[in-house]
Motif scaffolding. Structure first.
Motif, mmCIF file in Angstrom:
data_model
loop_
_atom_site.group_PDB
_atom_site.id
_atom_site.type_symbol
_atom_site.label_atom_id
_atom_site.label_comp_id
_atom_site.label_asym_id
_atom_site.label_seq_id
_atom_site.Cartn_x
_atom_site.Cartn_y
_atom_site.Cartn_z
ATOM 1 N N UNK A 11 0.811 -1.137 -0.244
ATOM 2 C CA UNK A 11 -0.165 0.087 0.189
ATOM 3 C C UNK A 11 0.998 1.368 -0.291
ATOM 4 N N UNK A 12 1.992 1.015 0.830
ATOM 5 C CA UNK A 12 2.288 2.061 0.725
ATOM 6 C C UNK A 12 3.848 2.712 0.063
ATOM 7 N N UNK A 13 4.076 1.423 -1.060
ATOM 8 C CA UNK A 13 4.866 1.465 -2.335
ATOM 9 C C UNK A 13 6.746 1.409 -1.431
ATOM 10 N N UNK A 14 6.986 0.225 -0.837
ATOM 11 C CA UNK A 14 8.058 0.747 -0.152
ATOM 12 C C UNK A 14 8.752 0.041 -0.942
ATOM 13 N N UNK A 15 10.190 0.104 -0.733
ATOM 14 C CA UNK A 15 11.331 -0.624 -1.425
ATOM 15 C C UNK A 15 12.663 -0.748 -0.644
ATOM 16 N N UNK A 16 13.310 -1.752 -0.581
ATOM 17 C CA UNK A 16 14.655 -2.356 0.563
ATOM 18 C C UNK A 16 15.295 -0.828 0.679
ATOM 19 N N UNK A 17 15.413 -0.683 1.882
ATOM 20 C CA UNK A 17 16.799 0.109 2.290
ATOM 21 C C UNK A 17 18.331 -0.447 2.500
ATOM 22 N N UNK A 18 19.480 0.542 2.096
ATOM 23 C CA UNK A 18 20.525 0.071 2.347
ATOM 24 C C UNK A 18 21.053 -0.950 3.924
ATOM 25 N N UNK A 19 20.348 -0.549 4.674
ATOM 26 C CA UNK A 19 20.401 -0.343 6.093
ATOM 27 C C UNK A 19 20.312 -1.588 6.887
ATOM 28 N N UNK A 20 18.458 -1.987 5.805
ATOM 29 C CA UNK A 20 17.635 -2.472 6.556
ATOM 30 C C UNK A 20 16.199 -2.546 6.542
ATOM 31 N N UNK A 21 15.178 -2.921 6.573
ATOM 32 C CA UNK A 21 13.988 -3.044 6.368
ATOM 33 C C UNK A 21 13.620 -2.155 4.951
ATOM 34 N N UNK A 22 12.945 -1.861 5.182
ATOM 35 C CA UNK A 22 11.760 -1.184 3.806
ATOM 36 C C UNK A 22 11.946 0.308 4.121
ATOM 37 N N UNK A 23 11.712 1.034 2.877
ATOM 38 C CA UNK A 23 11.502 2.248 2.808
ATOM 39 C C UNK A 23 10.567 2.992 1.386
ATOM 40 N N UNK A 24 9.737 4.588 2.053
ATOM 41 C CA UNK A 24 9.692 5.296 1.164
ATOM 42 C C UNK A 24 9.719 6.503 0.739
ATOM 43 N N UNK A 25 10.114 7.527 0.876
ATOM 44 C CA UNK A 25 10.859 9.547 0.798
ATOM 45 C C UNK A 25 9.092 9.922 0.783
ATOM 46 N N UNK A 26 8.671 10.366 1.183
ATOM 47 C CA UNK A 26 7.224 11.010 1.498
ATOM 48 C C UNK A 26 7.151 12.218 1.462
ATOM 49 N N UNK A 27 8.597 13.174 1.636
ATOM 50 C CA UNK A 27 8.526 14.133 1.772
ATOM 51 C C UNK A 27 10.078 15.050 2.033
ATOM 52 N N UNK A 28 10.066 16.207 0.739
ATOM 53 C CA UNK A 28 11.570 16.193 0.937
ATOM 54 C C UNK A 28 11.145 18.112 0.757
ATOM 55 N N UNK A 29 11.196 19.220 1.450
ATOM 56 C CA UNK A 29 10.836 20.246 1.850
ATOM 57 C C UNK A 29 11.884 20.900 0.136
ATOM 58 N N UNK A 30 10.769 22.294 0.123
ATOM 59 C CA UNK A 30 10.881 22.632 -1.715
ATOM 60 C C UNK A 30 11.378 23.559 -0.982
ATOM 61 N N UNK A 31 12.292 23.929 0.079
ATOM 62 C CA UNK A 31 12.803 24.746 1.004
ATOM 63 C C UNK A 31 14.420 24.585 1.389
ATOM 64 N N UNK A 32 15.595 25.058 0.246
ATOM 65 C CA UNK A 32 16.555 24.612 0.631
ATOM 66 C C UNK A 32 17.747 26.024 1.409
ATOM 67 N N UNK A 33 18.417 24.910 2.216
ATOM 68 C CA UNK A 33 19.582 24.948 2.749
ATOM 69 C C UNK A 33 20.917 25.366 2.143
ATOM 70 N N UNK A 34 21.434 26.905 2.306
ATOM 71 C CA UNK A 34 22.824 26.583 1.160
ATOM 72 C C UNK A 34 23.650 26.207 2.071
ATOM 73 N N UNK A 35 24.729 25.756 1.522
ATOM 74 C CA UNK A 35 25.654 24.853 2.620
ATOM 75 C C UNK A 35 26.639 26.271 3.631
#
Length: 168
Positions: A11-35
């Motif tokens: 249902x959440x369309x999860x895929x394997x994570x490199x550390x173990x388990x499954x995941x999916x990114x759901x949010x990435x803020x459009x606001x960028x913090x400069x380096x």
């Protein structure tokens, strides 16, 4: 309705994570913090915040790793997730993420930037569906998967746990 790990993975369309388990990114803020506004350990601009679903089942584990930002964990479904945190000073904390607050479980917790942490579900057949929010936002450039030998040398008092919760 009784949910299962397979249900959430589909249902959440999860895929394997490199550390173990499954995941999916759901949010990435459009606001960028400069380096130049971030601490020196960030190698570039970062989103202000990111969020993921993370699913872990008994028999698997999220291997010890650390990131450059604070990570807030949120419990959604399943059973208790044990999160093992080794602070930079060597102190071991065992967090229990779950809904049984009467038994000391937490619905949310924060793993501070720079701590090593791993997690596991310790009930036969169980799973935990959680969310993780990272600020400044997660980037794999800020992710370090532990080397068993090096982490055990740094924290010999936790070598047994490290052996159980690393992949090499």
């Amino acid at each position: 309705m009784r949910t299962t790990a397979a249900y959430w993975r589909e249902k959440l369309q999860l895929t394997q994570h490199v550390e173990g388990g499954s995941f999916r990114e759901t949010y990435r803020a459009p606001l960028q913090i400069p380096q130049h506004s971030l601490p020196a350990n960030f190698a570039g601009d970062r989103a202000a915040s990111t969020g993921i679903y993370f699913l872990l089942e008994e028999g698997d584990f999220s291997a010890f790793h650390r990131i450059a930002a604070d990570e807030m964990w949120h419990f959604y479904d399943g059973i208790t997730l044990h999160i093992y945190e080794i602070r930079p000073d060597g102190r071991l904390l065992v967090h229990r993420l779950g809904r049984d607050v009467e038994q000391g479980e937490q619905l949310q917790l924060v793993i501070p930037a720079g701590s090593w942490f791993a997690s596991s579900v310790e009930e036969t057949g169980g799973f935990a569906l959680v969310g993780c929010t990272v600020a400044p936002g997660f980037d794999f450039a800020d992710f370090e998967l532990a080397d068993r030998k090096a982490l055990s040398a740094a924290f010999p008092q936790h070598a047994g746990l490290i052996a159980l919760l690393t992949r090499g």
